[in-house]
Scaffold this motif. Structure first.
Motif, PDB file in Angstrom:
ATOM      1  N   LEU A  83       0.808  -1.216   0.000  1.00 49.84           N
ATOM      2  CA  LEU A  83       0.000   0.000   0.000  1.00 49.84           C
ATOM      3  C   LEU A  83       0.846   1.273   0.000  1.00 49.84           C
ATOM      4  O   LEU A  83       0.490   2.260  -0.663  1.00 49.84           O
ATOM      5  N   ASP A  84       1.943   1.303   0.707  1.00 49.38           N
ATOM      6  CA  ASP A  84       2.770   2.512   0.759  1.00 49.38           C
ATOM      7  C   ASP A  84       3.223   2.929  -0.641  1.00 49.38           C
ATOM      8  O   ASP A  84       3.200   4.121  -0.986  1.00 49.38           O
ATOM      9  N   PHE A  85       3.616   1.940  -1.437  1.00 45.04           N
ATOM     10  CA  PHE A  85       4.041   2.243  -2.807  1.00 45.04           C
ATOM     11  C   PHE A  85       2.896   2.818  -3.626  1.00 45.04           C
ATOM     12  O   PHE A  85       3.037   3.838  -4.311  1.00 45.04           O
ATOM     13  N   TYR A  86       1.734   2.164  -3.554  1.00 46.52           N
ATOM     14  CA  TYR A  86       0.617   2.588  -4.399  1.00 46.52           C
ATOM     15  C   TYR A  86       0.014   3.917  -3.941  1.00 46.52           C
ATOM     16  O   TYR A  86      -0.480   4.689  -4.768  1.00 46.52           O
ATOM     17  N   LYS A  87       0.042   4.198  -2.658  1.00 46.04           N
ATOM     18  CA  LYS A  87      -0.419   5.509  -2.187  1.00 46.04           C
ATOM     19  C   LYS A  87       0.444   6.620  -2.776  1.00 46.04           C
ATOM     20  O   LYS A  87      -0.049   7.709  -3.097  1.00 46.04           O
ATOM     21  N   GLU A  88       1.718   6.350  -2.933  1.00 39.06           N
ATOM     22  CA  GLU A  88       2.648   7.333  -3.491  1.00 39.06           C
ATOM     23  C   GLU A  88       2.475   7.463  -5.002  1.00 39.06           C
ATOM     24  O   GLU A  88       2.479   8.565  -5.551  1.00 39.06           O
ATOM     25  N   ASN A  89       2.311   6.314  -5.674  1.00 36.01           N
ATOM     26  CA  ASN A  89       2.263   6.324  -7.136  1.00 36.01           C
ATOM     27  C   ASN A  89       0.869   6.606  -7.686  1.00 36.01           C
ATOM     28  O   ASN A  89       0.738   6.995  -8.853  1.00 36.01           O
ATOM     29  N   CYS A  90      -0.151   6.428  -6.865  1.00 36.43           N
ATOM     30  CA  CYS A  90      -1.537   6.644  -7.299  1.00 36.43           C
ATOM     31  C   CYS A  90      -2.233   7.566  -6.302  1.00 36.43           C
ATOM     32  O   CYS A  90      -2.996   7.113  -5.437  1.00 36.43           O
ATOM     33  N   PRO A  91      -1.990   8.862  -6.378  1.00 32.25           N
ATOM     34  CA  PRO A  91      -2.570   9.794  -5.424  1.00 32.25           C
ATOM     35  C   PRO A  91      -4.096   9.890  -5.574  1.00 32.25           C
ATOM     36  O   PRO A  91      -4.673   9.413  -6.559  1.00 32.25           O
ATOM     37  N   ASP A  92      -4.724  10.509  -4.609  1.00 29.58           N
ATOM     38  CA  ASP A  92      -6.174  10.633  -4.561  1.00 29.58           C
ATOM     39  C   ASP A  92      -6.705  11.319  -5.823  1.00 29.58           C
ATOM     40  O   ASP A  92      -6.331  12.465  -6.122  1.00 29.58           O
ATOM     41  N   PRO A  93      -7.586  10.662  -6.588  1.00 28.67           N
ATOM     42  CA  PRO A  93      -8.134  11.274  -7.808  1.00 28.67           C
ATOM     43  C   PRO A  93      -8.892  12.575  -7.553  1.00 28.67           C
ATOM     44  O   PRO A  93      -9.041  13.393  -8.462  1.00 28.67           O
ATOM     45  N   ASN A  94      -9.345  12.781  -6.329  1.00 30.60           N
ATOM     46  CA  ASN A  94     -10.061  14.018  -6.032  1.00 30.60           C
ATOM     47  C   ASN A  94      -9.142  15.247  -6.046  1.00 30.60           C
ATOM     48  O   ASN A  94      -9.624  16.382  -6.076  1.00 30.60           O
ATOM     49  N   LEU A  95      -7.827  15.017  -6.047  1.00 32.44           N
ATOM     50  CA  LEU A  95      -6.903  16.130  -6.258  1.00 32.44           C
ATOM     51  C   LEU A  95      -7.211  16.817  -7.580  1.00 32.44           C
ATOM     52  O   LEU A  95      -7.121  18.043  -7.712  1.00 32.44           O
ATOM     53  N   LEU A  96      -7.586  16.001  -8.560  1.00 33.81           N
ATOM     54  CA  LEU A  96      -7.883  16.515  -9.892  1.00 33.81           C
ATOM     55  C   LEU A  96      -9.365  16.841 -10.078  1.00 33.81           C
ATOM     56  O   LEU A  96      -9.710  17.911 -10.566  1.00 33.81           O
TER      57      LEU A  96
END
Length: 228
Positions: free
Chosen positions: A211-224
């Motif tokens: 999860l740590d890797f994917y949280k970094e590589n796939c940020p929250d889509p609501n940012l966009l």
């Protein structure tokens, strides 16, 4: 400015990724986590029953679109061996790393930003994305990707790698349960910073172990998208 901050700066307010005629006020957040006691009482392995649950939820909320799910731990994925890891529960993939937007089949998908088609594929494992398109976006020196899963077969029939897609352009539509991995119709929308060698596919559900890797590589889509 890091890439997540750059992505956040690209939009100033609500930016739809489905049917632009549906206003932000018609969206409502939905909890599909394993902690939702209502889901523990229905057969979530059935796309029809799950669709009925979504429909009734929207009626009660007087809304047209349900959304949510980023970093949500779900029991739903236990129905498919594609996500399981019996030898080590910590490797079981059950943490959602995209944003789901629940709307009827054939709802149009529109590009939140200008980009081009990076790749596409029909991912046919049970519980997988079904037809999927990945767009590549270049903003100054920054490159990143957006993934659109659970589409219709028509969405990928005329796809061409490298084809330019304008911001706001309709380029796909939602599929139904017969083609979308056996789910109630919805869009899986995901930000990806580094795509590696993936084409037409990228993990949308993580194990606790990774999860740590994917949280970094796939940020929250609501940012966009800024639905909230």
């Amino acid at each position: 400015m890091n890439l997540s901050e750059k992505i956040k700066s690209l939009t100033s307010d609500f930016t739809p990724v489905i049917d632009s005629s549906i206003p932000q006020e018609e969206y409502v957040k939905i909890d599909l986590s394993e902690e939702n006691e209502v889901l523990q009482k229905i057969d979530i392995t059935s796309a029809v029953i799950f669709q009925n649950y979504i429909t009734e939820f929207l009626k009660k909320k007087n809304a047209k679109v349900a959304y949510g799910g980023y970093l949500e731990k779900r029991a739903l994925y236990k129905r498919s061996s594609y996500f399981l890891a019996e030898e080590n529960p910590n490797k079981e993939r059950n943490i959602h790393i995209g944003l789901d937007i629940w709307a009827p089949a054939k709802t149009e998908i529109i590009a939140p930003l200008e980009g081009k088609i990076h790749s596409f594929k029909n991912n046919q494992n049970f519980g997988d994305y079904g037809p999927t398109i990945i767009l590549e976006h270049q903003v100054e020196s920054f490159k990143f990707y957006t993934l659109y899963g659970h589409l219709s077969l028509n969405s990928i029939e005329n796809c061409k790698v490298g084809k330019s897609i304008k911001q706001g352009e309709r380029f796909a539509e939602l599929g139904d349960s017969s083609v979308n991995g056996d789910y109630a119709p919805h869009l899986h929308f995901q930000l990806i910073l580094k795509i590696e060698d993936f084409k037409g596919d990228y993990p949308g559900v993580s194990s606790a172990e990774k999860l740590d890797f994917y949280k970094e590589n796939c940020p929250d889509p609501n940012l966009l998208l800024k639905i909230d």
